[in-house]
Motif scaffolding. Structure first.
Motif, short mmCIF file in Angstrom:
data_model
loop_
_atom_site.label_atom_id
_atom_site.label_comp_id
_atom_site.label_asym_id
_atom_site.label_seq_id
_atom_site.Cartn_x
_atom_site.Cartn_y
_atom_site.Cartn_z
N TYR A 112 0.85 -1.20 0.00
CA TYR A 112 0.00 0.00 0.00
C TYR A 112 0.89 1.25 0.00
N ALA A 113 0.85 1.98 -1.08
CA ALA A 113 1.60 3.23 -1.18
C ALA A 113 0.61 4.35 -1.45
N PRO A 114 0.13 5.03 -0.42
CA PRO A 114 -0.91 6.04 -0.61
C PRO A 114 -0.39 7.25 -1.38
N PRO A 115 -1.24 7.88 -2.20
CA PRO A 115 -0.82 9.09 -2.91
C PRO A 115 -0.66 10.24 -1.95
N LYS A 116 0.33 11.08 -2.22
CA LYS A 116 0.54 12.24 -1.38
C LYS A 116 -0.45 13.34 -1.78
N THR A 117 -1.06 14.00 -0.80
CA THR A 117 -2.07 15.04 -1.10
C THR A 117 -1.57 16.40 -0.65
N THR A 118 -2.08 17.40 -1.31
CA THR A 118 -1.79 18.77 -0.91
C THR A 118 -3.09 19.52 -0.78
N THR A 119 -3.10 20.51 0.06
CA THR A 119 -4.29 21.34 0.26
C THR A 119 -4.09 22.66 -0.45
N THR A 120 -5.07 23.06 -1.26
CA THR A 120 -4.96 24.33 -1.99
C THR A 120 -6.05 25.29 -1.53
N THR A 121 -5.76 26.55 -1.62
CA THR A 121 -6.75 27.61 -1.31
C THR A 121 -6.93 28.48 -2.53
N THR A 122 -8.17 28.92 -2.75
CA THR A 122 -8.48 29.76 -3.91
C THR A 122 -8.82 31.16 -3.45
N THR A 123 -8.16 32.15 -4.04
CA THR A 123 -8.39 33.55 -3.71
C THR A 123 -8.93 34.27 -4.93
N THR A 124 -10.06 34.99 -4.76
CA THR A 124 -10.66 35.73 -5.87
C THR A 124 -10.51 37.22 -5.62
#
Length: 464
Positions: A291-303
C-alpha cells in the motif's frame, strides 16, 4: 659375485627411502576466539555482580519502584546476553563436531584408498622381483659361458690360447656376442633394480601417509569425544541459564504489574524479544510495499476583483489565483487517544521502548483515532508483544519530505481494515490490554523515513 650378494646389495639400496613429514592437524579453536569469549564472559559477570548489589540495596527500601524494576530489567538483559554467548558457544561446538566427523569420514576414505594403492604397489614389487630373478639367472649363464673353455683371464689370453685360426675366430665371435648380451643384461638388471627401488620408495611413502592419517584420525576421534562432552555440558548450562532468565522475568513482570496497579500508569511488560520485533518489522515492511498512498496537498483559492479606469462599476471583472498552503502538506498529528493525552511512559523510557504510552487509567474500550490522514496498511491480531495493532501509512510527509507511519498497539477491537483510507481524527479502534500489556493503554509509535522500528522517533515531536 653370488646371487645372494646382489640381492643383499639391492636390499641396502632400497633402505635409503625418502622421509616425508606431515604437519600436525590444526587446532579446532583459535586462541583469539577463546580469549574474546573469556573476556566477554568476565565483563558480563562483572556487570551482573554490580546489578545484583544495586538490587539488594534498592530492595531494602522497596521493590515496587521504577528504579528497582529498571535495574532488574538490566540484570535480565545481562543474563540474556550470557545465554546468547552460551548458545553461540554451543553452536560453535556443534559445528566443530560436524567438521571433525566430516574429517574422520574423509580420513577413512583416504585410508581405504591408500590401502588399495599399497596392495597394487606390493603386486608390482612382486612382479619386478620375479623379473629380476629371471634376468639374474640369465646373466649367470652368460658369465659361465665366458669360461666355457675352462680358462680364466683376459679376452687376449683367451684368444691367444686358441688352436688355429678357425678356433680363434670362433672364440672371438663368441666373446663379442657374450659381451654384447652381457651389457644388455647388465642394463636390464640395473633398470629393474632402479624400478624396484622406485616402487619400494613409493610403497614406503604410502605407508608413512597411512600411519600419519591413522594418527590424525585417532586424534580427531579423541577430539570429537571431548567436543561432544563439552557440548552436552554447555547444553546443560544453557538450560540452567534459560530457567534463571525466565524466573527473573516472571519476578520483574509481577513487580511491574503491582506497581502499575497502584499508579494506574499501565504500559508493557518488558519481555518482548528481538525476534518478535523483527517479525513485526517484516510484516510492516511488506505492507508498506503493498500500500503506497498518494501524497495530497491542500490548496486555497483567492478571488480578486479589478476595475478598469473608464469601465462602469456595475461590470466588475474578477481574477482567480490558486496557491498551495505549504504547512498543510506536512504531517501534524493529533493525540491517538483523545480522552487521555498524558504520556505515562515516554519514548526511550527503557531499552526497546520505541513509542509513547497513553494509559487509560484502567478504563478499557476508549476511542482510538487516526493521528493523521492516510491508508491503513496493516491490521494484526496477535496474542503477544503488540497484541491487536494497526499501522497507518500517512499521505503527508515531514517538512523534509520523509514518509511517516504511525502504529497503535494493544487494542481490544479494531474498526478498520487494510487498504482503507482514514481521515485525521477518525476512530480506528477501541483501546485495550492485548499482548504484553500490564493494563489498558495505547502504545503509540511514529516511524519516519521507513517502516522499521529503527526509524521510530519521539512522537512528541509531531504531537500538539
Amino acid at each position: 659375485m653370488t646371487k645372494k650378494r646382489i640381492i643383499s646389495l639391492i636390499a641396502v639400496m632400497m633402505s635409503f627411502c625418502l622421509m616425508i613429514s606431515y604437519p600436525a592437524p590444526a587446532g579446532v579453536i583459535s586462541a583469539a576466539d577463546t580469549t574474546s569469549l573469556t573476556r566477554q564472559k568476565a565483563e558480563l559477570e562483572k556487570k551482573l555482580k554490580a546489578t545484583e548489589e544495586k538490587l539488594a540495596q534498592l530492595g531494602r527500601e522497596s521493590k515496587e519502584t521504577e528504579e528497582y524494576i529498571s535495574v532488574l530489567d538490566e540484570k535480565i538483559s545481562y543474563l540474556s546476553k550470557q545465554y546468547k554467548l552460551a548458545k553461540q558457544e554451543a553452536e560453535d561446538i556443534e559445528n566443530r563436531v560436524a567438521s571433525l566427523e566430516s574429517n574422520i569420514k574423509s580420513n577413512e576414505d583416504e585410508i581405504a584408498s591408500i590401502k588399495d594403492e599399497i596392495g597394487a604397489l606390493e603386486g608390482n614389487i612382486k612382479t619386478l622381483n620375479n623379473e629380476f630373478s629371471s634376468t639374474y639367472e640369465e646373466y649367470c649363464k652368460r658369465i659361465r659361458a665366458i669360461y666355457i673353455s675352462g680358462q680364466s683371464g683376459s679376452k687376449l689370453t683367451f684368444l691367444l690360447l686358441s688352436n688355429g685360426l678357425s678356433n680363434l675366430l670362433t672364440r672371438y665371435q663368441m666373446i663379442s656376442a657374450v659381451s654384447k648380451q652381457d651389457g644388455e643384461l647388465l642394463d636390464s638388471v640395473k633398470t629393474q633394480t632402479e624400478n624396484i627401488i622406485s616402487v619400494k620408495n613409493k610403497l614406503d611413502e604410502k605407508n608413512k601417509r597411512l600411519v600419519s592419517t591413522q594418527k590424525e584420525m585417532k586424534a580427531n576421534t579423541e577430539n570429537l569425544k571431548n567436543e561432544r562432552i563439552s557440548l552436552l555440558k554447555k547444553q546443560e548450562d544453557m538450560l540452567s541459564q534459560q530457567s534463571e532468565i525466565e524466573k527473573q522475568q516472571l519476578d520483574a513482570n509481577r513487580l511491574l504489574k503491582e506497581l502499575h496497579n497502584k499508579t494506574k500508569e499501565y504500559g508493557e511488560f518488558r519481555d518482548i524479544t528481538q525476534e518478535e520485533l523483527d517479525a513485526i518489522d517484516e510484516d510492516i515492511a511488506a505492507a508498506a510495499k503493498k500500500y503506497a498512498p498518494p501524497k495530497t496537498t491542500t490548496t486555497t483559492t483567492t478571488t480578486t476583483t479589478t476595475k478598469k479606469k473608464d469601465e462602469p462599476t456595475e461590470k466588475p471583472k474578477s481574477t482567480t489565483t490558486t496557491t498551495t498552503t505549504a504547512s498543510s502538506q506536512y504531517i501534524k498529528l493529533t493525540y491517538p487517544c483523545p480522552s487521555y493525552t498524558t504520556i505515562t511512559c515516554g519514548f526511550g523510557a527503557y531499552s526497546g521502548h520505541s513509542g509513547c504510552d497513553f494509559s487509560t487509567r484502567g478504563n478499557e474500550n476508549q476511542k482510538i483515532v487516526a493521528a493523521e490522514s492516510g491508508t491503513v496498511i496493516l491490521v494484526k491480531l496477535l496474542e503477544y508483544s503488540y497484541g491487536h495493532y494497526v499501522v497507518i501509512y500517512h499521505d503527508k510527509t515531514t517538512s523534509s519530505g520523509a514518509d511517516v507511519y504511525t502504529l497503535y498497539a494493544h487494542n481490544n477491537d479494531i474498526l478498520v481494515s487494510e487498504g482503507k483510507h482514514v481521515k485525521k481524527g477518525q476512530q480506528i479502534a477501541y483501546s485495550g490490554t492485548t499482548g504484553n500489556s500490564t493494563g489498558p493503554h495505547c502504545h503509540f509509535e511514529v516511524r519516519v523515513g521507513g517502516p522499521n522500528q529503527s526509524c521510530a522517533v519521539n512522537p512528541e515531536i509531531y504531537l500538539p
